[in-house]
Design an enzyme around this catalytic site. Structure first.
Site, PDB file in Angstrom:
ATOM      1  N   CYS A 149       0.817  -1.227   0.000  1.00 15.40           N
ATOM      2  CA  CYS A 149       0.000   0.000   0.000  1.00 15.40           C
ATOM      3  C   CYS A 149       0.845   1.269   0.000  1.00 15.40           C
ATOM      4  O   CYS A 149       0.356   2.345  -0.327  1.00 15.40           O
ATOM      5  CB  CYS A 149      -0.945   0.002   1.191  1.00 15.40           C
ATOM      6  SG  CYS A 149      -2.035  -1.411   1.164  1.00 15.40           S
ATOM      7  N   HIS A 160      -3.690   6.948   1.945  1.00 13.32           N
ATOM      8  CA  HIS A 160      -3.978   5.645   1.334  1.00 13.32           C
ATOM      9  C   HIS A 160      -5.386   5.229   1.749  1.00 13.32           C
ATOM     10  O   HIS A 160      -5.774   5.378   2.909  1.00 13.32           O
ATOM     11  CB  HIS A 160      -2.943   4.610   1.787  1.00 13.32           C
ATOM     12  CG  HIS A 160      -3.381   3.217   1.504  1.00 13.32           C
ATOM     13  ND1 HIS A 160      -3.774   2.807   0.251  1.00 13.32           N
ATOM     14  CD2 HIS A 160      -3.538   2.143   2.313  1.00 13.32           C
ATOM     15  CE1 HIS A 160      -4.143   1.544   0.307  1.00 13.32           C
ATOM     16  NE2 HIS A 160      -4.009   1.108   1.545  1.00 13.32           N
ATOM     17  N   ASN A 165     -10.124  -0.738  -1.274  1.00 15.82           N
ATOM     18  CA  ASN A 165      -8.684  -0.568  -1.118  1.00 15.82           C
ATOM     19  C   ASN A 165      -7.996  -1.110  -2.369  1.00 15.82           C
ATOM     20  O   ASN A 165      -8.021  -2.315  -2.621  1.00 15.82           O
ATOM     21  CB  ASN A 165      -8.232  -1.332   0.138  1.00 15.82           C
ATOM     22  CG  ASN A 165      -6.746  -1.183   0.420  1.00 15.82           C
ATOM     23  OD1 ASN A 165      -5.994  -0.712  -0.427  1.00 15.82           O
ATOM     24  ND2 ASN A 165      -6.334  -1.591   1.611  1.00 15.82           N
TER      25      ASN A 165
HETATM   26  O1  UT7 Z   1      -4.189  -1.470   3.124  1.00 15.67           O
HETATM   27  C1  UT7 Z   1      -3.437  -2.086   4.118  1.00 15.67           C
HETATM   28  C2  UT7 Z   1      -3.877  -1.720   5.412  1.00 15.67           C
HETATM   29  N1  UT7 Z   1      -5.138  -2.376   5.757  1.00 15.67           N
HETATM   30  C3  UT7 Z   1      -5.852  -1.850   6.729  1.00 15.67           C
HETATM   31  O2  UT7 Z   1      -5.443  -0.816   7.207  1.00 15.67           O
HETATM   32  C4  UT7 Z   1      -7.082  -2.561   7.261  1.00 15.67           C
HETATM   33  C5  UT7 Z   1      -7.093  -2.461   8.764  1.00 15.67           C
HETATM   34  N2  UT7 Z   1      -8.158  -3.174   9.437  1.00 15.67           N
HETATM   35  C6  UT7 Z   1      -9.445  -2.853   9.280  1.00 15.67           C
HETATM   36  O3  UT7 Z   1      -9.791  -1.985   8.529  1.00 15.67           O
HETATM   37  C7  UT7 Z   1     -10.476  -3.559  10.156  1.00 15.67           C
HETATM   38  O4  UT7 Z   1      -9.801  -4.330  11.145  1.00 15.67           O
HETATM   39  C8  UT7 Z   1     -11.456  -4.449   9.364  1.00 15.67           C
HETATM   40  C9  UT7 Z   1     -12.371  -3.585   8.503  1.00 15.67           C
HETATM   41  C10 UT7 Z   1     -10.688  -5.413   8.484  1.00 15.67           C
HETATM   42  C11 UT7 Z   1     -12.321  -5.275  10.328  1.00 15.67           C
HETATM   43  O5  UT7 Z   1     -12.967  -4.447  11.240  1.00 15.67           O
HETATM   44  P1  UT7 Z   1     -12.977  -4.835  12.792  1.00 15.67           P
HETATM   45  O6  UT7 Z   1     -13.799  -3.815  13.452  1.00 15.67           O
HETATM   46  O7  UT7 Z   1     -11.554  -4.965  13.222  1.00 15.67           O
HETATM   47  O8  UT7 Z   1     -13.765  -6.200  12.781  1.00 15.67           O
HETATM   48  P2  UT7 Z   1     -13.301  -7.651  13.286  1.00 15.67           P
HETATM   49  O9  UT7 Z   1     -12.320  -8.243  12.310  1.00 15.67           O
HETATM   50  O10 UT7 Z   1     -12.888  -7.593  14.707  1.00 15.67           O
HETATM   51  O11 UT7 Z   1     -14.661  -8.424  13.197  1.00 15.67           O
HETATM   52  C12 UT7 Z   1     -15.762  -8.112  14.025  1.00 15.67           C
HETATM   53  C13 UT7 Z   1     -16.853  -9.125  13.764  1.00 15.67           C
HETATM   54  C14 UT7 Z   1     -16.384 -10.562  13.925  1.00 15.67           C
HETATM   55  O12 UT7 Z   1     -17.465 -11.278  14.495  1.00 15.67           O
HETATM   56  P3  UT7 Z   1     -17.460 -11.672  16.046  1.00 15.67           P
HETATM   57  O13 UT7 Z   1     -16.193 -12.466  16.247  1.00 15.67           O
HETATM   58  O14 UT7 Z   1     -17.468 -10.368  16.773  1.00 15.67           O
HETATM   59  O15 UT7 Z   1     -18.711 -12.476  16.180  1.00 15.67           O
HETATM   60  C15 UT7 Z   1     -16.143 -11.015  12.509  1.00 15.67           C
HETATM   61  O16 UT7 Z   1     -16.302 -12.410  12.360  1.00 15.67           O
HETATM   62  O17 UT7 Z   1     -17.322  -9.016  12.403  1.00 15.67           O
HETATM   63  C16 UT7 Z   1     -17.236 -10.302  11.760  1.00 15.67           C
HETATM   64  N3  UT7 Z   1     -16.900 -10.098  10.357  1.00 15.67           N
HETATM   65  C17 UT7 Z   1     -17.813  -9.838   9.415  1.00 15.67           C
HETATM   66  N4  UT7 Z   1     -19.154  -9.716   9.463  1.00 15.67           N
HETATM   67  C18 UT7 Z   1     -19.806  -9.430   8.309  1.00 15.67           C
HETATM   68  C19 UT7 Z   1     -15.670 -10.081   9.790  1.00 15.67           C
HETATM   69  N5  UT7 Z   1     -15.787  -9.831   8.475  1.00 15.67           N
HETATM   70  C20 UT7 Z   1     -17.100  -9.665   8.220  1.00 15.67           C
HETATM   71  C21 UT7 Z   1     -17.827  -9.374   7.043  1.00 15.67           C
HETATM   72  N6  UT7 Z   1     -19.173  -9.264   7.149  1.00 15.67           N
HETATM   73  N7  UT7 Z   1     -17.233  -9.177   5.848  1.00 15.67           N
END
Ligand code: UT7
Length: 327
Positions: free
Chosen positions: A113, A254, A284
């Protein structure tokens, strides 16, 4: 010493729009979840058989046209991508072939990125030290073929899209153009965001039991570092240019996650009005995200000559980078 000035921008995104709801065909997900967590509404997917060099061609043509530079006058190509056509050679070689560019150096870089800002820094250095006068910098990604479309892939699979952006950087006696660039890496976090396979640590490199073919991301860890490092590197560029945060016309972060940019803006004490965002439309696009934003901002009239801008990026490696530019 000449100045290094961006004289042309261009971008291209594939025609096929994939809305959040379209991803329900693969994942247990929803438009609400994706939009609230990331700010993404839709992204573009290119058809199979298209590579980053193909996506780059229309972007490069636009950038050359806007710069008024013929392709035969280019001295070098720097191509940032994490999704090249093949293991080797790099996408820049394919671009050189497909656009019938002169036999100039065509350099691939793999800084994920942060790749476009790294590429800009390379161009800046070659120009400022007098070796080259016109460098093409490309960020282009064909991510859709790398995504895990099985139910397990939903966290990463909803975030990424395909696209390309390009700029022409030229030597000029009038500047300042690119004021400074700042580059960083911290390899101890390499495994927090990566595609581990195929790996040259293994023989055979490619075998039927590969488990690491798809991107792995420790989302929460990446998020935390992204906010801190993108803010830090924006401040580094501001300090080097001698600019106060509020005198900058535009920040081009980014496009990883709207919430990352918002947290960063908040910590610097700025409103999001100064942050140019395209993530809602394209997701992204890793190395392509900043040059796509620059090109769009120029075309829609937001980005004007003489404005002060800051680019700031963060990604796999971890890598992060920034630039201060007078447009
Ligand atoms: O470009 C390189 C740099 N990349 C980034 O900077 C990305 C950085 N990270 C992020 O943007 C975030 O961490 C994400 C958008 C990827 C995820 O957001 P989060 O608030 O950290 O969510 P999480 O991974 O902790 O997931 C929360 C919940 C989980 O369920 P439980 O365990 O709370 O029951 C996941 O299983 O959301 C669930 N989940 C989804 N639900 C619906 C994960 N992916 C999805 C999905 N749809 N696509």
């Amino acid at each position: 010493m000449p100045y290094a000035v961006i004289t042309g921008t261009g971008h291209y995104v594939p025609e096929k729009v994939v809305k959040n709801d379209d991803l329900k065909a693969f994942y247990d997900t929803s438009d609400e979840w994706i939009y609230e967590r990331s700010g993404i509404r839709e992204r573009r997917f290119a058809p199979e058989g298209v590579g980053p060099a193909d996506l780059a061609i229309p972007a490069v043509k636009q950038a050359l046209e806007r710069a008024g530079v013929d392709k035969t006058a280019l001295d070098m190509v720097v191509f940032a991508t994490l999704s090249p056509e093949c293991w080797f050679p790099g996408s820049a070689c394919f671009l050189q072939e497909k656009m019938d560019l002169p036999t100039i150096p065509a350099l691939d870089i793999r800084m994920q990125c942060s790749g476009f800002v790294y590429g800009l820094s390379i161009a800046e250095q070659y120009i400022k030290n007098g070796m080259y006068r016109r460098v093409l910098v490309v960020g282009a990604e064909m991510q859709s073929t790398s995504l895990d479309l099985s139910p397990e892939g939903r966290t990463v699979g909803v975030l990424f899209g395909d696209g390309a952006g390009a700029v022409v950087v030229e030597a000029s006696q009038t500047g300042p153009g690119i004021v400074s660039t700042h580059l960083h890496t911290q390899g101890k976090y390499a495994r927090e965001l990566w595609i581990p396979e195929p790996s040259s640590l293994k023989r055979p490199k490619v075998s039927p039991d590969l488990k690491g073919l798809y991107p792995y991301m420790n989302g929460k860890e990446v998020f935390k570092h992204a906010v801190v490092r993108m803010k830090e590197s924006a401040l580094e560029a501001l300090e080097s240019a001698g600019w106060a945060p509020e005198e900058v016309d535009w920040y081009f972060p980014h496009q990883a996650n709207y919430r990352i940019a918002a947290a960063m803006a908040d910590q610097i004490g700025l409103s999001m009005d100064k942050f140019y965002m395209t993530i809602h439309k394209y997701g992204n696009t890793t190395a392509a995200s900043i040059p796509i934003s620059l090109s769009e901002a120029e075309r829609d009239g937001s980005l004007k000559k003489g404005q002060k801008i800051i680019l700031t990026a963060f990604g796999s490696g971890f890598t992060w980078a920034s630039a201060a530019i007078v447009w």
